[in-house]
Write a protein that holds these residues in place. Structure first.
Motif, PDB file in Angstrom:
ATOM      1  N   LEU A  30       0.829  -1.203   0.000  1.00  0.00           N
ATOM      2  CA  LEU A  30       0.000   0.000   0.000  1.00  0.00           C
ATOM      3  C   LEU A  30       0.867   1.258   0.000  1.00  0.00           C
ATOM      4  O   LEU A  30       1.847   1.327   0.743  1.00  0.00           O
ATOM      5  CB  LEU A  30      -0.886   0.029   1.248  1.00  0.00           C
ATOM      6  N   HIS A  81      -2.444   0.020  -5.870  1.00  0.00           N
ATOM      7  CA  HIS A  81      -3.236  -0.893  -5.042  1.00  0.00           C
ATOM      8  C   HIS A  81      -4.714  -0.554  -5.226  1.00  0.00           C
ATOM      9  O   HIS A  81      -5.073   0.610  -5.415  1.00  0.00           O
ATOM     10  CB  HIS A  81      -2.858  -0.770  -3.563  1.00  0.00           C
ATOM     11  N   ALA A 104      -6.960  -0.353  -3.120  1.00  0.00           N
ATOM     12  CA  ALA A 104      -7.463   0.534  -2.068  1.00  0.00           C
ATOM     13  C   ALA A 104      -7.430   1.994  -2.511  1.00  0.00           C
ATOM     14  O   ALA A 104      -8.295   2.789  -2.123  1.00  0.00           O
ATOM     15  CB  ALA A 104      -6.645   0.355  -0.789  1.00  0.00           C
ATOM     16  N   TYR A 156      -9.550   6.048   2.672  1.00  0.00           N
ATOM     17  CA  TYR A 156      -8.364   5.217   2.433  1.00  0.00           C
ATOM     18  C   TYR A 156      -7.955   4.463   3.696  1.00  0.00           C
ATOM     19  O   TYR A 156      -7.642   3.267   3.640  1.00  0.00           O
ATOM     20  CB  TYR A 156      -7.216   6.092   1.941  1.00  0.00           C
ATOM     21  N   LEU A 214     -10.113   1.531   4.235  1.00  0.00           N
ATOM     22  CA  LEU A 214      -9.805   0.463   3.285  1.00  0.00           C
ATOM     23  C   LEU A 214      -8.495  -0.235   3.636  1.00  0.00           C
ATOM     24  O   LEU A 214      -8.361  -1.450   3.458  1.00  0.00           O
ATOM     25  CB  LEU A 214      -9.736   1.044   1.870  1.00  0.00           C
ATOM     26  N   VAL A 215      -7.535   0.527   4.145  1.00  0.00           N
ATOM     27  CA  VAL A 215      -6.274  -0.065   4.598  1.00  0.00           C
ATOM     28  C   VAL A 215      -6.544  -1.081   5.708  1.00  0.00           C
ATOM     29  O   VAL A 215      -5.972  -2.173   5.734  1.00  0.00           O
ATOM     30  CB  VAL A 215      -5.305   1.031   5.088  1.00  0.00           C
ATOM     31  N   LYS A 260      -9.197  -2.815   6.124  1.00  0.00           N
ATOM     32  CA  LYS A 260      -9.784  -4.007   5.510  1.00  0.00           C
ATOM     33  C   LYS A 260      -8.697  -4.900   4.916  1.00  0.00           C
ATOM     34  O   LYS A 260      -8.749  -6.127   5.040  1.00  0.00           O
ATOM     35  CB  LYS A 260     -10.781  -3.605   4.419  1.00  0.00           C
ATOM     36  N   VAL A 261      -7.730  -4.267   4.261  1.00  0.00           N
ATOM     37  CA  VAL A 261      -6.635  -5.031   3.648  1.00  0.00           C
ATOM     38  C   VAL A 261      -5.828  -5.754   4.722  1.00  0.00           C
ATOM     39  O   VAL A 261      -5.504  -6.937   4.595  1.00  0.00           O
ATOM     40  CB  VAL A 261      -5.723  -4.095   2.827  1.00  0.00           C
ATOM     41  N   LEU A 316      -9.397  -6.644  -2.138  1.00  0.00           N
ATOM     42  CA  LEU A 316     -10.126  -5.639  -2.909  1.00  0.00           C
ATOM     43  C   LEU A 316      -9.842  -5.853  -4.392  1.00  0.00           C
ATOM     44  O   LEU A 316      -8.685  -5.952  -4.793  1.00  0.00           O
ATOM     45  CB  LEU A 316      -9.691  -4.230  -2.494  1.00  0.00           C
TER      46      LEU A 316
END
Length: 216
Positions: free
Chosen positions: A76, A100, A102, A131, A134-135, A137-138, A144
């Motif tokens: 990321l 990425h 994201a 962001y 979403l990070v 989540k990763v 994603l």
């Protein structure tokens, strides 16, 4: 949560670093300011890496540097880089090769038009909010995937080919001579411009001997 983890990890070393209640209170305030916006998964990851790297409780600067390694570990870009990438690709987002997914989704949730029309002071905090989520989540293992653009079938093509062929036979003209008159068929159905171009085509072809009616 963070100070409780540090206290458990570093035991007496933590007590030595923050010997009084007032020092702990002041330190918590500074850490809260520095880590504002970072969510639990990213902080938890950074704490685990901190245990491996530091024998003593880290400074704010050291801990932030560990957070940056978390971005790299998951492929990321850090938030500032992600924002700049999204802004640079806001006009054709689905054609870009994103560092990425994201970054793409953060830009999409912020709004590509919004990124194009508003300044950084307005858009960057909103982008980074999306962001950061979403990070997390990763880091939690979610994959994603950027959706592939859906190609819209051009249903007018077969109709146009048939019409060109018919007109060519009726008027004894080549398809290349007739094609310019059928330009209206590339315009969106129901629009004024298509209606206008069709009327002009109808008149022009009538002058060439066409007695039929062009499709709408």
């Amino acid at each position: 949560m963070l100070f409780a983890r540090f206290k458990a990890i570093y035991t007496h070393k933590f007590a030595s670093a923050y010997s009084t209640t007032e020092e702990v209170k002041l330190a918590k305030r500074e850490w809260a300011i520095a880590l504002k916006g970072f969510q639990e998964p990213l902080l938890a990851y950074a704490v685990e890496r901190t245990k491996e790297r530091f024998a003593w409780p880290p400074t704010i600067s050291e801990f932030l540097s560990v957070i940056q390694t978390a971005y790299k570990a998951y492929g990321l870009p850090e938030p500032r880089q992600a924002y700049m990438e999204a802004c640079g690709c806001r006009h054709n987002p689905q054609e870009n090769r994103w560092s990425h997914a994201a970054v793409y989704f953060a830009g999409s949730e912020t709004g590509w038009h919004y990124l194009s029309t508003e300044d950084e002071r307005t858009t960057r905090p909103i982008f980074e909010k999306h962001y950061t989520r979403l990070v997390d989540k990763v880091i939690n293992g979610e994959k994603l995937v950027i959706p592939k653009p859906v190609m819209i079938e051009d249903k007018s093509a077969p109709v146009l080919d048939d019409l060109l062929n018919d007109l060519s036979k009726q008027l004894n003209l080549t398809e290349s001579e007739i094609a310019p008159h059928l330009y209206y068929m590339y315009k969106t159905k129901g629009t004024k411009i298509r209606v206008l171009y069709r009327e002009r085509a109808q008149e022009a072809l009538k002058a060439l001997g066409y007695s039929g009616h062009l499709p709408h």
